[in-house]
Scaffold this active site. Structure first.
Site, PDB file in Angstrom:
ATOM      1  N   ASP A  10       0.826  -1.088   0.417  1.00 38.63           N
ATOM      2  CA  ASP A  10      -0.187  -0.553  -0.268  1.00 38.63           C
ATOM      3  C   ASP A  10       0.596   1.166   0.259  1.00 38.63           C
ATOM      4  OD1 ASP A  10      -2.401   1.240   0.359  1.00 38.63           O
ATOM      5  OD2 ASP A  10      -1.149   1.383   2.887  1.00 38.63           O
ATOM      6  N   ASP A  12      -0.180   4.618   1.043  1.00 34.49           N
ATOM      7  CA  ASP A  12      -0.531   6.275   1.326  1.00 34.49           C
ATOM      8  C   ASP A  12      -0.411   5.597   2.626  1.00 34.49           C
ATOM      9  OD1 ASP A  12      -0.802   8.431   0.304  1.00 34.49           O
ATOM     10  OD2 ASP A  12      -2.778   7.551  -0.541  1.00 34.49           O
ATOM     11  N   GLY A  53     -10.152   7.468  -1.713  1.00 31.77           N
ATOM     12  CA  GLY A  53     -10.717   7.844  -2.606  1.00 31.77           C
ATOM     13  C   GLY A  53     -10.421   9.114  -2.839  1.00 31.77           C
ATOM     14  N   GLY A  54      -9.887  10.404  -3.271  1.00 35.96           N
ATOM     15  CA  GLY A  54     -10.166  11.544  -3.244  1.00 35.96           C
ATOM     16  C   GLY A  54     -11.250  12.175  -3.357  1.00 35.96           C
ATOM     17  N   ALA A  85      -6.967  19.632  -9.479  1.00 30.04           N
ATOM     18  CA  ALA A  85      -5.943  20.281  -8.723  1.00 30.04           C
ATOM     19  C   ALA A  85      -5.170  19.917  -7.890  1.00 30.04           C
ATOM     20  CB  ALA A  85      -7.150  21.724  -8.563  1.00 30.04           C
ATOM     21  N   LYS A  86      -6.154  18.715  -6.934  1.00 34.07           N
ATOM     22  CA  LYS A  86      -5.672  18.888  -5.523  1.00 34.07           C
ATOM     23  C   LYS A  86      -3.848  17.441  -5.469  1.00 34.07           C
ATOM     24  CE  LYS A  86      -4.676  15.516  -3.258  1.00 34.07           C
ATOM     25  NZ  LYS A  86      -4.787  13.336  -3.320  1.00 34.07           N
ATOM     26  N   THR A 125      -4.727   5.363  -4.428  1.00 32.02           N
ATOM     27  CA  THR A 125      -4.384   6.667  -4.409  1.00 32.02           C
ATOM     28  C   THR A 125      -4.061   6.814  -6.837  1.00 32.02           C
ATOM     29  OG1 THR A 125      -3.285   8.542  -3.663  1.00 32.02           O
ATOM     30  CG2 THR A 125      -1.371   7.311  -4.303  1.00 32.02           C
ATOM     31  N   ASN A 129       0.734  10.441  -8.076  1.00 31.23           N
ATOM     32  CA  ASN A 129       1.054  10.600  -6.948  1.00 31.23           C
ATOM     33  C   ASN A 129       2.238   9.883  -6.204  1.00 31.23           C
ATOM     34  OD1 ASN A 129      -0.846  13.018  -6.358  1.00 31.23           O
ATOM     35  ND2 ASN A 129      -2.194  11.655  -4.589  1.00 31.23           N
TER      36      ASN A 129
END
Ligand code: XBP
Ligand code: MG
Length: 256
Positions: A10, A12, A53-54, A85-86, A125, A129
């Site tokens: 994994d 994060d 998930g964002g 944008a993030k 993610t 990233n």
């Protein structure tokens, strides 16, 4: 008995403590840039981590914590735009070296590579990233050390669903008995355990109190020779930091 062939990580919380000072900060910068007055505190973010998930997390925030917000007509595009944008703020933070790898991670990866162990990543993610984190910690070449990088929207159902681990093992043509997974959270271990993977858990500030039923062992960190881990549950078989011998030991204990 199956031989251990691969380690599946994994990202994060496991490879690096990215949530509070990486993802959360990037979300807030994206909100600010979009003229929104949303500000996710470290505490609120801990609750929002219930959803992986964002994009999914932004929707969850609006459903549960900011119900007054008037959603624009093109809501899907609005969320996707904010999230893009993030991602760009997040990758910039990584390029500035904002987040190091957790203790013991680089050592274990190097040892595994030297031993010819196959490596992969299974994360919710966004792929950019992962690339940014690896590039600015282990170097650009490190991306190729991982045979498969399963990330983000490549599977429709994110963790706790097992899909991302299934995807990675299918690509590698491996069975769960041939792999060891590394996770840090409740959603992560639900995903790996449902995939029948033996799992080593290293907790962090956000996940220390999570339910890790099904883990082979729960540690506070991977640890280093001069900075041992603390065992939260399970049997470390006399080891004080995670090395390949310990991983093999846990694998044997699980598979006989
Ligand atoms: C953790 C996640 C991710 C990140 C945010 O993933 O749930 O959603 O918090 O990243 P894992 P995105 O522990 O599986 O690596 O905004 O790119 O989704
Ligand atoms: Mg995680």
């Amino acid at each position: 008995m199956s031989n251990l062939e691969a380690l599946i990580f994994d990202v994060d919380g496991t490879l690096a403590d990215t949530e509070r000072d990486g993802h959360r900060v990037a979300f807030n910068l994206a909100f600010q840039e979009a003229g929104l007055d949303w500000d996710w505190s470290a505490e609120l973010y801990g609750e929002l981590l219930a959803v992986t998930g964002g994009k999914e997390r932004i929707r969850y925030y609006l459903e549960k914590y900011n119900t007054e917000f008037k959603k624009p007509g093109n809501f899907g595009d609005f969320v996707a735009g904010l999230h893009a944008a993030k991602t760009s703020f997040y990758t910039k933070l990584m390029s500035e070296g904002a987040i190091p790898l957790r203790p013991g991670v680089e050592k274990l990866i190097n040892e595994a590579r030297d031993a010819g162990m196959r490596l992969a990543i299974a994360t919710t993610t966004t792929p950019e990233n992962v690339t940014a984190l690896l590039t600015y910690t282990l170097g650009a070449d490190s991306i190729d050390w991982f045979e498969v990088i399963g990330a983000g929207d490549i599977v429709p159902a994110k963790k706790p669903a097992p899909d991302i681990y299934h995807f990675v093992m299918e690509k590698m043509n491996l069975t769960p008995e041939q792999c060891m997974a590394f996770e840090d959270s409740y959603n992560g271990i639900r995903s790996s355990v449902q995939s029948r993977l033996t799992t080593i858990v290293t907790t962090n500030g956000y996940t220390a109190e999570d339910d890790f039923s099904g883990a082979a062992i729960v540690l506070d960190q991977m640890g280093e020779p001069d900075a041992p881990f603390t065992v939260q549950s399970g049997d470390a078989h006399g080891h004080t930091y995670v090395n390949l011998e310990m991983v093999r030991h846990l694998h044997r204990a699980a598979h006989g």
